[in-house]
Design an enzyme around this catalytic site. Structure first.
Site: not given
Length: 128
Positions: A33-34, A37
């Site tokens: 997820h990170e 980004h």
């Protein structure tokens, strides 16, 4: 008097390993997820100050380029800290100074990477 036996190593391990597997699995999900980004922030030229796994006190960290990479004590999340995220900044590379479409892609990239991870895991499970 009745003596209560100490837990055997096998009994303790039987209780601990599922917790460790869950932490590692959720860590993998959080990492991807990170990473979503992070990758799109870097692609769009946004200054990333820190990429961290976990929360709380820092256990291990190193700096490469302008970004600090950290592993933190509590395995309950992670974050990507970008310049100008949550505050104003005069830096042209700051998140707050990016076009709206770039901000939308950076923010949604985390969820998209989770979908990609889910697809990969399904292919592995079904293909195996």
């Amino acid at each position: 008097m009745k003596i209560i036996p100490l837990l055997s190593v096998a009994a303790v391990w039987g209780k601990v390993w599922p917790i460790l597997v869950a932490i590692l699995f959720f860590g993998l999900i959080i990492f991807f997820h990170e990473l979503g980004h992070f990758v799109f922030a870097k692609l769009f030229g946004v200054q990333v100050n820190e990429f961290a796994m976990g929360m709380g006190p820092t256990l291990f960290k190193f700096k490469k380029g302008e970004t600090k990479y950290a592993l933190r004590l509590l395995p309950i999340g992670g974050f990507v800290s970008m310049e100008g995220e949550g505050e104003e900044s005069d830096d042209e590379r700051a998140y707050c100074n990016q076009k709206t479409w770039k901000k939308m892609i950076i923010i949604s990239a985390g969820a998209v990477f989770n979908l990609i991870l889910g697809f990969i895991l399904c292919v592995i499970l079904v293909g195996g």
